[in-house]
Write a protein that holds these residues in place. Structure first.
Motif, mmCIF file in Angstrom:
data_model
loop_
_atom_site.group_PDB
_atom_site.id
_atom_site.type_symbol
_atom_site.label_atom_id
_atom_site.label_comp_id
_atom_site.label_asym_id
_atom_site.label_seq_id
_atom_site.Cartn_x
_atom_site.Cartn_y
_atom_site.Cartn_z
ATOM 1 N N ILE A 1 1.081 -1.118 0.076
ATOM 2 C CA ILE A 1 -0.075 0.618 -0.324
ATOM 3 C C ILE A 1 0.886 1.497 -0.033
ATOM 4 O O ILE A 1 0.918 2.383 -0.852
ATOM 5 N N ASP A 2 1.865 1.261 0.763
ATOM 6 C CA ASP A 2 2.937 2.229 1.323
ATOM 7 C C ASP A 2 3.199 2.862 -0.431
ATOM 8 O O ASP A 2 3.954 3.280 -0.755
ATOM 9 N N HIS A 3 4.304 1.507 -0.694
ATOM 10 C CA HIS A 3 5.262 1.969 -1.558
ATOM 11 C C HIS A 3 4.685 1.668 -2.830
ATOM 12 O O HIS A 3 4.675 2.270 -3.564
ATOM 13 N N GLY A 4 3.971 0.242 -3.751
ATOM 14 C CA GLY A 4 3.086 0.103 -4.916
ATOM 15 C C GLY A 4 1.907 0.551 -5.027
ATOM 16 O O GLY A 4 2.138 1.848 -6.429
ATOM 17 N N ILE A 5 0.913 0.134 -4.392
ATOM 18 C CA ILE A 5 -0.438 1.296 -5.022
ATOM 19 C C ILE A 5 0.060 3.103 -5.081
ATOM 20 O O ILE A 5 0.173 3.448 -3.892
ATOM 21 N N ALA A 6 -0.286 3.988 -5.821
ATOM 22 C CA ALA A 6 -0.212 5.004 -6.099
ATOM 23 C C ALA A 6 -1.251 6.115 -5.450
ATOM 24 O O ALA A 6 -1.081 6.438 -4.641
ATOM 25 N N LYS A 7 -2.689 5.184 -5.867
ATOM 26 C CA LYS A 7 -3.832 6.357 -5.774
ATOM 27 C C LYS A 7 -4.577 5.092 -4.372
ATOM 28 O O LYS A 7 -5.297 5.626 -3.748
ATOM 29 N N GLN A 8 -5.257 4.035 -5.885
ATOM 30 C CA GLN A 8 -5.708 3.109 -5.461
ATOM 31 C C GLN A 8 -5.600 1.774 -5.991
ATOM 32 O O GLN A 8 -4.661 1.820 -7.509
ATOM 33 N N GLY A 9 -6.494 0.794 -5.533
ATOM 34 C CA GLY A 9 -5.764 -0.288 -6.802
ATOM 35 C C GLY A 9 -6.327 -1.412 -5.430
ATOM 36 O O GLY A 9 -6.960 -1.152 -4.833
ATOM 37 N N ASP B 1 -1.573 -4.347 -7.937
ATOM 38 C CA ASP B 1 -1.311 -3.657 -8.855
ATOM 39 C C ASP B 1 -0.760 -2.151 -9.028
ATOM 40 O O ASP B 1 -1.511 -1.816 -10.369
ATOM 41 N N GLY B 2 0.203 -2.055 -8.219
ATOM 42 C CA GLY B 2 0.393 -0.967 -8.480
ATOM 43 C C GLY B 2 1.841 -0.119 -9.204
ATOM 44 O O GLY B 2 2.156 -0.900 -10.456
ATOM 45 N N ARG B 3 2.686 0.464 -8.921
ATOM 46 C CA ARG B 3 3.841 0.726 -10.106
ATOM 47 C C ARG B 3 4.916 -0.227 -10.260
ATOM 48 O O ARG B 3 5.986 0.030 -11.102
ATOM 49 N N GLY B 4 4.797 -0.985 -9.171
ATOM 50 C CA GLY B 4 5.972 -2.017 -9.575
ATOM 51 C C GLY B 4 7.049 -0.976 -9.305
ATOM 52 O O GLY B 4 7.361 -0.156 -8.965
ATOM 53 N N ILE B 5 8.735 -2.316 -9.473
ATOM 54 C CA ILE B 5 9.466 -1.469 -8.609
ATOM 55 C C ILE B 5 10.838 -1.403 -10.305
ATOM 56 O O ILE B 5 10.372 -2.335 -10.474
ATOM 57 N N ASP B 6 11.494 -0.127 -10.063
ATOM 58 C CA ASP B 6 12.501 -1.016 -11.330
ATOM 59 C C ASP B 6 13.189 -1.018 -10.774
ATOM 60 O O ASP B 6 14.191 -0.436 -10.128
ATOM 61 N N PRO B 7 14.046 -2.443 -11.237
ATOM 62 C CA PRO B 7 15.531 -2.775 -11.676
ATOM 63 C C PRO B 7 16.433 -1.371 -11.051
ATOM 64 O O PRO B 7 17.346 -1.600 -10.817
ATOM 65 N N GLU B 8 16.349 -0.970 -12.161
ATOM 66 C CA GLU B 8 17.688 0.024 -12.481
ATOM 67 C C GLU B 8 17.467 0.536 -10.812
ATOM 68 O O GLU B 8 18.781 1.035 -10.966
ATOM 69 N N ASP C 1 9.349 -10.414 -6.899
ATOM 70 C CA ASP C 1 9.225 -10.762 -8.539
ATOM 71 C C ASP C 1 8.173 -9.107 -8.600
ATOM 72 O O ASP C 1 6.909 -9.204 -8.179
ATOM 73 N N SER C 2 8.586 -8.317 -9.724
ATOM 74 C CA SER C 2 7.535 -6.694 -10.414
ATOM 75 C C SER C 2 7.717 -6.395 -11.717
ATOM 76 O O SER C 2 8.650 -7.317 -12.460
ATOM 77 N N ASN C 3 6.855 -6.346 -12.210
ATOM 78 C CA ASN C 3 6.769 -5.264 -13.696
ATOM 79 C C ASN C 3 6.237 -3.798 -13.315
ATOM 80 O O ASN C 3 5.529 -3.575 -12.640
ATOM 81 N N LEU C 4 7.546 -3.586 -13.761
ATOM 82 C CA LEU C 4 7.291 -1.413 -13.863
ATOM 83 C C LEU C 4 6.067 -1.141 -14.342
ATOM 84 O O LEU C 4 5.656 -1.231 -16.239
ATOM 85 N N GLY C 5 5.379 -0.344 -13.821
ATOM 86 C CA GLY C 5 4.121 0.005 -14.062
ATOM 87 C C GLY C 5 2.875 -0.951 -14.096
ATOM 88 O O GLY C 5 1.543 -0.841 -13.282
ATOM 89 N N LYS C 6 3.233 -2.361 -13.640
ATOM 90 C CA LYS C 6 2.101 -3.380 -13.117
ATOM 91 C C LYS C 6 2.061 -3.488 -11.266
ATOM 92 O O LYS C 6 0.248 -4.120 -11.588
ATOM 93 N N GLY C 7 2.765 -3.808 -10.931
ATOM 94 C CA GLY C 7 2.890 -4.217 -9.876
ATOM 95 C C GLY C 7 3.729 -5.419 -9.447
ATOM 96 O O GLY C 7 5.127 -5.417 -10.041
ATOM 97 N N THR C 8 3.648 -5.545 -8.087
ATOM 98 C CA THR C 8 4.851 -6.581 -7.726
ATOM 99 C C THR C 8 4.404 -7.780 -7.176
ATOM 100 O O THR C 8 2.899 -7.399 -6.229
ATOM 101 N N ARG C 9 4.952 -8.680 -6.869
ATOM 102 C CA ARG C 9 4.560 -9.905 -6.261
ATOM 103 C C ARG C 9 5.311 -10.244 -5.310
ATOM 104 O O ARG C 9 6.891 -10.393 -5.874
ATOM 105 N N VAL C 10 4.862 -10.523 -3.911
ATOM 106 C CA VAL C 10 6.390 -11.354 -3.071
ATOM 107 C C VAL C 10 5.444 -12.508 -2.506
ATOM 108 O O VAL C 10 4.485 -12.500 -2.114
ATOM 109 N N THR C 11 6.397 -13.682 -2.600
ATOM 110 C CA THR C 11 5.879 -14.573 -2.242
ATOM 111 C C THR C 11 6.793 -15.418 -1.122
ATOM 112 O O THR C 11 7.495 -15.619 -0.996
ATOM 113 N N MET C 12 6.006 -16.300 -0.787
ATOM 114 C CA MET C 12 6.978 -17.345 0.638
ATOM 115 C C MET C 12 6.673 -18.458 0.414
ATOM 116 O O MET C 12 4.974 -18.740 0.399
ATOM 117 N N LYS C 13 7.471 -19.311 0.126
ATOM 118 C CA LYS C 13 7.424 -20.813 -0.259
ATOM 119 C C LYS C 13 8.269 -21.502 1.270
ATOM 120 O O LYS C 13 8.933 -20.650 1.809
#
Lengths: 145, 120, 617
Positions: free
Chosen positions: C360-368, C388-395, C462-474
């Motif tokens: 919520i803090d870092h990912g989602i900009a306004k709503q999501g 489904d927020g901003r995603g993380i820019d690997p750069e 795992d993240s897609n810039l502009g599409k969102g971030t996924r954090v998975t615990m196995k």
């Protein structure tokens, strides 16, 4: 009245109160624990539990030597932990209160007090100090002497 | 004259305690060798004090004490324990024992405890 | 102690009701006309009131009653305002605090301020707690006193002796608090001092007189105040309300049946052994193996709890975050009924909350939308938090890592994206310049990762810039019993959790290639660097061999081949931790005693390497 278990570290005689001893084990297979300081000799299987064995003479700065095959397993309140010593001696019974010769003032030597039993000096091992010492070794603070 | 019931499965211990109590002016109204006898004797005699061994055949001291306290909540019971029975002693205290003595004991230790329990 | 049993039952049930209330409140806020929602809230509050009253917890009863009254009003009106939801949630929080007090065996905290504070319109709830605490430790009212009893060195059974003394002191008045606590004494804590906080009418002198007959005491003191430490040391870690389990009677019946079968089996084995009937004995052993497996399975069942018991409180977290950040976030939970070992679940509470906050803090900009998904894949549980927020820019991550000297420029160039995201888990790494109140505090991703790894699991980002971030615990299904691969290293027996292993291979020394200092092998066209287990464990080099045994595993998201002395097969082991303080040894995990008496220790390559890295830094 108290029962003591005396043992030798180098040329000195130390003792534990019997009430702190859970068992004395013999011919126990020592299994190496990876990545531990040399004062931890390994682990023994003790009634289904894994109990670390400590080289007590080495821990207290005595020279390397032939260690006893028997180990002292302290009660759960003090570990449990198995102590390897140089030689176990016969259990003795004596009146603790009248035998306290001197209180130890040094904090480092793990001695709670020294008894004089007909000329024989017996150092009472300080289990609280011992625990602190082990704690330091396990967390990597404070190097051994 | 105060009356005491001594409960212990060892004759030696009973004799030792009897000497201590009689030496201090008490009457030993009965002795019991196990928990069952202790409960029976207490019901019959209702002494001022009971010294109760913890580990005994047939019925142990803690169970016996519980039964006695059920009918006589005011009973004054002092546990006699050996070294290394701390857990059991604590269980006993929690269940209503007033105090305890640890074997081997000296006469004065027993009498100190007894005096306290009787004054409480 | 029956009271104790009921207290635990009360705590766990009340906690459930509270969680339901929090959930319902959030739901009702979303749909203020939800009459049934308000009804069920009313019922929950009513249940808590009833239970608390039975148990004699006065403050809890009054507060629950108060909430019940408010809810009854709204039930009449048919709707609740957002401000009122805030207030009711604050009430639920306060009730949680009360339960905590009860769990700790302390006096319930004050509720009057809350209840009557309503008339004062705006109320600040926060300072209430701290003020209360100050009171307890500093302001010793005239009839409160502290007594410190010191046992003589010669006392042989200090525990029972202190217990007798505590009982005696309790006769003088009301014991508010003791150090050590009665509970700790009963559990065998060794102490020669007893500190009692007592509320009493009896003057000090008189108490001294009554205690003087205890010759076992070497000292009786009446300290004016106590160092915080002295009492704090004694407080057990938070007593969690979930330490009791409710077991289905069906399951209990199955335990009984199993026990019956085991008893039959025992006689079968006994008679077979007596008659030296080997066929029968073999059959019996086969039967025993089946029964033990079944028993293990059933016991694990008892330990299982649905994920919902943790995710249940998340709607509340999301709601609060939305209100404070002004964002609009929808929470979706899929697979909430999935059952997971309770010790794993308990450990996951904080990490999950933190992952949601991050989203919520870092990912989602306004709503999501933030989605939690849980599912099972063979012997593993997967829990994923996706936004489904901003995603993380690997750069940006690489740049930042470079700036903080966490990686070299060379590394930055060759590092692939999925490796880059792992950098987020390094202690102190944060992508947001300004740390917000919510995710800046509490646990960071490094802590999330270390919790997951302690449980024998893996964390993937795992993240897609502009599409969102996924954090998975196995995660493994259960912590106590795990499947390991046994390997030898200079005589030491080590176990590597199977979940960490990609494959094992044996290669001839000739297949090893060198690139610079680094040894590597080529596997399925991929170049895999080699690490020597002996070197990592700081053991001497082994003798040359005709075949090298390799364990292929992943470290920091990169495949490596671990060279071991010998592979010794797989086995299920029951892991136990070393007794304290040896459990704090760095790089030494739990161990297990094998069927043949050998002792094996768990080996975790990644934490071992991290440990060395941390040491070198």
């Amino acid at each position: 009245m108290s029962q003591l278990l005396p043992f030798k570290l180098g040329a000195e005689v130390y003792a534990l109160e019997l009430i702190d001893v859970q068992e004395i084990v013999e011919h126990c297979q020592l299994h190496p624990i990876p990545g531990v300081p040399e004062t931890v000799l390994g682990a023994i299987g003790f009634h289904g539990r894994i109990v670390p064995a400590i080289d007590l003479p080495l821990l207290l700065g005595f020279p390397a030597g032939l260690r006893s095959e028997r180990m002292i397993v302290l009660t759960d309140e003090h570990g449990p932990v198995a102590l390897v010593v140089d030689q176990l001696l016969r259990i003795i019974t004596l009146d603790l209160v009248h035998s306290v010769l001197s209180q130890s003032d040094s904090e480092k030597d793990c001695i709670r007090g020294v008894l004089n039993r007909s000329g024989q000096m017996i150092s009472m091992l300080d289990l609280a100090q011992l625990r602190l010492l082990l704690q330091q070794i396990c967390t990597g603070n404070g190097d051994r002497k | 004259m105060k009356q005491v019931l001594i409960v212990d499965d060892a004759l030696f211990m009973r004799n030792l305690l009897r000497d201590i109590f009689e030496g201090a002016g008490w009457t030993v109204v009965a002795e019991a060798e196990d928990g069952f006898q202790a409960v029976e004797q207490f019901q019959a005699l209702q002494p001022d004090l009971v010294t109760m061994d913890i580990v005994m055949p047939r019925m142990g001291g803690i169970d016996a004490m519980r039964r006695i306290l059920q009918d006589f909540p005011e009973a004054r019971i002092v546990m006699c324990s050996a070294l290394g029975q701390e857990r059991m002693v604590m269980e006993a205290i929690n269940a209503g024992a007033m105090d305890f003595i640890v074997k081997p004991f000296q006469d004065q230790q027993v009498l100190d405890v007894v005096a306290r329990v009787c004054n409480a | 102690m029956d009271i104790e049993k009921y207290r635990k039952m009360f705590l766990s049930e009340a906690a459930e009701h509270l969680q339901n209330m929090a959930k319902q409140l959030v739901a009702v806020e979303a749909d203020p006309e939800d009459g049934e929602g308000i009804n069920s809230l009313f019922r929950e509050a009513h249940s808590i009131k009833g239970m608390a009253a039975t148990m004699g917890f006065d403050a809890t009863t009054r507060l629950a009653h108060h909430l019940e009254d408010r809810l009854a009003e709204f039930r009449g009106k048919g709707q609740i305002s957002s401000e009122m939801i805030d207030r009711l949630l604050a009430g639920v929080d306060l009730l949680e605090g009360l339960l905590e007090d009860i769990a700790q065996g302390e006096q319930e905290r004050d509720v009057d301020l809350f209840i009557h504070g309503e008339q004062l319109a705006l109320i600040e709830l926060e300072p209430l707690d701290s003020a209360e605490e100050d009171d307890a430790c500093c302001d010793l009212a005239s009839n409160r006193m502290l007594i410190r009893l010191l046992l003589d060195e010669s006392v042989v059974a200090p525990g029972p002796r202190l217990l007798v003394l505590l009982n005696r002191v309790a006769e003088f008045g009301t014991v508010l608090e003791t150090t050590p606590s009665e509970e700790n004494l009963l559990q065998g804590e060794i102490s020669r001092t007893l500190l009692v906080q007592l509320e009493t009418e009896i003057p000090q002198q008189e108490i001294l007189k009554r205690l003087e007959c205890y010759r076992e005491l070497s000292k009786i003191e009446f300290p004016a105040a106590v160092l915080e430490e002295e009492t704090a040391r004694n407080k057990p870690g938070r007593v969690s309300a979930t330490s009791t389990v409710r077991v289905d009677t069906d399951l209990l019946d199955r335990f009984i049946n199993l026990t019956g079968e085991l008893i039959t089996n025992r006689y079968q084995l006994q008679s077979a052994a007596g008659e030296k009937d080997w066929t029968e004995l073999n059959e019996g052993l086969g039967q025993l193996a089946r029964l033990v497996k079944s028993l293990h399975h059933q016991v694990l069942q008892v330990r299982m709890m649905p994920l919902e018991s943790v995710t249940g409180r998340l709607p509340r977290t999301v709601r609060d975050l939305c209100r404070s950040s002004g964002k609009e976030v929808r929470l979706e939970v899929l697979g909430a009924s999935l059952e997971i070992d309770r010790s794993i679940l308990e450990a996951l509470t904080d990490p999950l909350t933190h992952m949601i906050r991050n989203a919520i803090d870092h990912g989602i900009a306004k709503q999501g939308t933030v989605q939690i998904k849980a599912w099972r894949e063979r012997d593993q549980i997967l829990i994923q938090v996706a936004d489904d927020g901003r995603g993380i820019d690997p750069e940006m991550v690489r740049q930042r890592a470079l700036d903080s000297n966490l990686i070299s420029p060379g590394q930055a160039q060759t590092m692939r994206d999925f490796e880059t995201y792992q950098l987020l888990c390094l202690p102190g790494f944060t992508t947001k310049e300004q740390v917000t109140e919510t995710s800046g505090r509490g646990v960071g991703m490094d802590v999330v990762k270390s919790v997951v790894e302690k449980l024998g699991g893996v964390l993937l980002i795992d993240s897609n810039l502009g599409k969102g971030t996924r954090v998975t615990m196995k995660l493994p299904l259960s912590v106590a019993i795990i499947r390991v691969l046994l390997v030898l290293c200079d005589g030491s027996l080590l176990g590597i959790p199977i979940t960490r292993i990609l494959q094992t291979v044996e290669v001839e020394p000739g297949e090893v290639q060198t690139s610079g200092k680094q040894l590597a092998i080529s596997l399925h066209g991929e170049l895999i660097p080699l690490l020597s287990l002996r070197k990592i464990m700081q053991r001497p080099k082994g003798p040359g061999k005709t075949m090298l045994s390799l364990v292929i595993t992943e470290v920091f998201g990169r495949k490596v081949g671990l060279v071991v002395d010998r592979l010794q097969g797989q086995q299920e082991v029951f892991v136990q931790s070393l007794p304290s303080p040896f459990d704090q040894l760095r790089g030494t995990g739990g161990g297990a005693i094998l069927g043949d008496g050998r002792i094996m220790f768990l080996f975790d390559l990644q934490s071992k390497l991290e440990g060395r890295r941390a040491k070198g830094a």
